[in-house]
Design a protein around this motif. Structure first.
Motif, PDB file in Angstrom:
ATOM      1  N   SER A 552      77.524 -61.155 -42.415  1.00  8.49           N
ATOM      2  CA  SER A 552      78.360 -60.658 -43.504  1.00  8.49           C
ATOM      3  C   SER A 552      79.542 -61.605 -43.667  1.00  8.49           C
ATOM      4  CB  SER A 552      78.851 -59.251 -43.168  1.00  8.49           C
ATOM      5  OG  SER A 552      79.680 -58.781 -44.203  1.00  8.49           O
ATOM      6  N   ILE A 553      79.917 -61.894 -44.902  1.00  7.76           N
ATOM      7  CA  ILE A 553      81.056 -62.801 -45.138  1.00  7.76           C
ATOM      8  C   ILE A 553      82.251 -61.971 -45.593  1.00  7.76           C
ATOM      9  CG2 ILE A 553      81.899 -64.837 -46.394  1.00  7.76           C
ATOM     10  CD1 ILE A 553      79.006 -65.844 -46.494  1.00  7.76           C
ATOM     11  N   LEU A 554      82.326 -61.634 -46.870  1.00 10.60           N
ATOM     12  CA  LEU A 554      83.467 -60.850 -47.361  1.00 10.60           C
ATOM     13  C   LEU A 554      83.428 -59.409 -46.856  1.00 10.60           C
ATOM     14  CD1 LEU A 554      83.648 -62.190 -51.028  1.00 10.60           C
ATOM     15  CD2 LEU A 554      85.203 -62.724 -49.145  1.00 10.60           C
ATOM     16  N   GLU A 556      82.694 -58.584 -43.756  1.00 10.20           N
ATOM     17  CA  GLU A 556      82.978 -58.589 -42.315  1.00 10.20           C
ATOM     18  C   GLU A 556      84.289 -57.833 -42.039  1.00 10.20           C
ATOM     19  OE1 GLU A 556      83.254 -58.717 -38.576  1.00 10.20           O
ATOM     20  OE2 GLU A 556      81.462 -59.718 -39.370  1.00 10.20           O
ATOM     21  N   GLN A 559      88.936 -59.483 -39.396  1.00  6.55           N
ATOM     22  CA  GLN A 559      89.622 -60.342 -40.373  1.00  6.55           C
ATOM     23  C   GLN A 559      89.504 -61.820 -40.023  1.00  6.55           C
ATOM     24  OE1 GLN A 559      90.649 -59.488 -43.189  1.00  6.55           O
ATOM     25  NE2 GLN A 559      92.103 -61.019 -43.930  1.00  6.55           N
ATOM     26  N   LYS A 562      86.070 -63.013 -40.856  1.00  7.22           N
ATOM     27  CA  LYS A 562      85.914 -63.080 -42.314  1.00  7.22           C
ATOM     28  C   LYS A 562      86.574 -64.346 -42.867  1.00  7.22           C
ATOM     29  CE  LYS A 562      87.981 -59.899 -44.929  1.00  7.22           C
ATOM     30  NZ  LYS A 562      88.137 -58.664 -45.748  1.00  7.22           N
ATOM     31  N   ARG A 565      84.561 -67.466 -41.896  1.00  6.80           N
ATOM     32  CA  ARG A 565      83.307 -67.621 -42.637  1.00  6.80           C
ATOM     33  C   ARG A 565      83.554 -68.092 -44.068  1.00  6.80           C
ATOM     34  NH1 ARG A 565      80.314 -62.324 -39.888  1.00  6.80           N
ATOM     35  NH2 ARG A 565      79.997 -63.393 -37.881  1.00  6.80           N
TER      36      ARG A 565
END
Length: 591
Positions: A552-554, A556, A559, A562, A565
């Motif tokens: 998962s990127i956005l 995640e 923090q 995220k 990534r």
């Protein structure tokens, strides 16, 4: 500094300490996916120096690296291969060093370095540019950009073949059948108008040959005696004598062609620093022949013609000046090369982008220049490339069956439009934005398809296949870039932070791919191969898409992870854009 550069001295120390052997070179390769590891040392070459079995040898070196280096955390040995696992900290430090570097992978020229001149395109002024010219231009332009990125000063040039019997054929046909047509009166690009008259000449010539053969002439006699070819030869003699009327017509029709070429070059995205014209260079080299005679490089035959004997070099005897004192192409190319170094004194090498049917010509040219004593002749390179064919077969310009470069570019844009509309992802775009995007996708597809193939190979160009949004194509890579830009637009946090995170295996794989970029540029420059850049970019994009689908990127929750990534995504996007610029390809912000 790459991982292999960092590990090499450690391994050399290990071999010295463990076996009292000096190791000159360490051979690395990428670790196979089925084994744990980030880089693999090949053990087999050491067996010539150290009597041991490869597993025991690899295990001792691996344990030494774990005990004595910060980068290596563990290892495994499979047969003769030492698979080395690198600590996350190495990759994080590497990434934090390069993440803000807008010129990552590029080198700048050193003071005093010699420049390289890259010649490409070099068309005739009797017809428009065609599919073969497209490959030539894309290759030459891209190689020039790659050489510049590798740290060389580069000049881009072409020599335009603007004289000779083929030019007179178009001129004569216009005089006889043209009815004073101009680009303005016909609405045609100038190069297309002149090309049409080249085809007209050929049709009339063939018709006259048939008539003469019906009158009892042999084909050879008919070809020599056809009135229209005799008129063209007379026109060439008048041009060479400076006849005012012929020269004025030559200038007018050539200018039509240059204006047409300029439009094609702009649409193709290529440019030149200096243009040479054969009408100015065809006498160059004759004075060099005299110098070569004095040096004993050339010799004169009884009829007064001048030759060079290259049989001792595995070649043959080559004519450099006819018995009547006129030059041949070889003489002109010798003179033009020398003139270029006079014009650009910092040039220390040249790259000639010319099809592989001229391989022998360039072997001879380079050898003659070496024998004449020019030190820069050691740094001449023939960027030889194979023919481009379409599914429908070969092209013949005399018969007007060539694939016109302008038509091809328009077809690529239309194909991109058709496929984009089928996919239906352009809601919210204005018509102008859609047209601009179709052009970026279509040209990206054309250029990538042409450049991903090793230059030396002949290729079959399939326009529809090249605009596929999946697989090893330009649009697939462009789409990934646009996806990354979408992520960046949604990221509402500071991307400048330096973070420490535990790396996911997909992040680590992506970082390893990013680390290769500078080396790929250097390899592409030394091999004069845009294909290495193209296929590296595809591998990077495949790795990124695997990362994108695995983590998962956005979304995640952590923090730091995220942000990291998104930083990683941003760097991949920057490298895609950078690599595609080396190929002359644009990337869209949205798709």
């Amino acid at each position: 500094m790459t991982l292999s550069h960092i590990l090499t001295p450690h391994i050399q120390k290990a071999v010295q300490a463990l076996f009292d052997v000096t190791l000159e070179k360490v051979e690395f390769q990428v670790t196979r996916r089925e084994f744990e590891g980030d880089i693999t040392m090949v053990i087999f070459p050491l067996l010539k120096l150290i009597k041991s079995n490869p597993v025991e040898l690899g295990s001792k070196i691996g344990q030494y690296l774990v005990d004595n280096t910060n980068e290596v955390v563990r290892f495994n040995v499979v047969s003769g291969f030492l698979n080395i696992v690198i600590d996350d900290t190495y990759y994080l430090n590497f990434f934090n060093t390069i993440k803000g570097d807008k010129q990552y992978g590029f080198r700048t020229p050193k003071e005093g370095d010699k420049a390289i001149m890259v010649e490409y395109s070099s068309p005739n002024t009797n017809k428009p540019l065609h599919l073969g010219h497209v490959r030539n231009n894309l290759l030459g332009f891209s190689v020039a950009e790659i050489l510049r990125a590798s740290g060389k000063k580069v000049y881009k040039t072409q020599i335009i073949n603007d004289r000779g019997i083929h030019i007179c054929k178009s001129m004569l046909a216009w005089q006889k059948f043209g009815q004073n047509q101009t680009p303005e009166s016909t609405g045609l690009k100038g190069d297309k108008l002149v090309g049409n008259f080249y085809v007209t000449f050929d049709k009339e010539y063939k018709s006259q040959i048939s008539e003469l053969m019906e009158q009892g002439k042999t084909e050879e006699e008919a070809k020599k005696q056809a009135p229209i070819i005799l008129e063209a030869q007379e026109m060439l003699r008048k041009w060479e004598a400076g006849d005012a009327e012929v020269v004025a017509l030559w200038k007018k029709m050539n200018q039509w062609v240059y204006d047409g070429f300029a439009v094609t070059y702009k649409n193709l995205g290529v440019d030149f620093d200096k243009e040479y014209f054969e009408s100015n260079t065809y006498l160059l080299g004759k004075d060099v022949v005299q110098i070569g005679l004095e040096k004993g490089v050339f010799y004169k035959k009884e009829d007064g013609s001048v030759w060079i004997d290259l049989t001792a070099d595995g070649l043959d005897e080559k004519l450099v000046l006819r018995s009547d004192g006129t030059a041949v192409y070889m003489t002109q190319d010798i003179g033009t090369a020398i003139q270029r170094v006079k014009d650009f004194p910092d040039v220390g090498g040249m790259v000639y982008t010319v099809g592989n049917e001229q391989d022998y010509h360039f072997k001879v040219l380079f050898l003659i220049l070496k024998k004449l004593g020019f030190d820069w002749a050691e740094s001449l390179y023939h960027l030889s490339y194979g023919m481009v064919e379409l599914p429908s077969g070969k092209m013949k310009s005399r018969e007007g069956t060539v694939v016109d470069a302008d038509d091809l570019m328009e077809e690529m844009t239309d194909t991109a439009q058709t496929i984009s509309e089928e996919l239906g992802k352009l809601d919210g775009y204005t018509d102008a934005e859609k047209q601009a995007l179709y052009r970026v996708i279509g040209m990206g597809a054309l250029k990538y398809f042409m450049l991903k193939v090793d230059p030396k190979k002949s290729m079959l160009f399939n326009p529809k296949e090249s605009v596929d949004f999946a697989g090893n194509t330009g649009p697939f890579i462009q789409y990934t870039y646009a996806r990354i830009q979408s992520i960046l637009r949604k990221a509402d946090f500071n991307l400048d932070e330096t973070l420490t995170v535990t790396l996911h295996e997909k992040e680590k794989e992506l970082l390893k791919q990013i680390e290769l970029y500078p080396e790929v540029i250097q390899n592409a420059a030394s091999h004069h191969s845009p294909a290495l850049i193209a296929n590296y970019t595809y591998d990077l994009v495949k790795e990124y898409n695997s990362f994108y689908q695995s983590v998962s990127i956005l979304g995640e929750e952590d923090q730091n992870k995220k942000i990291f990534r998104v930083q990683l995504s941003e760097k991949v996007g920057a490298i895609i854009k950078s690599a595609f610029e080396l190929l002359g390809i644009q990337v869209p912000e949205r798709m």
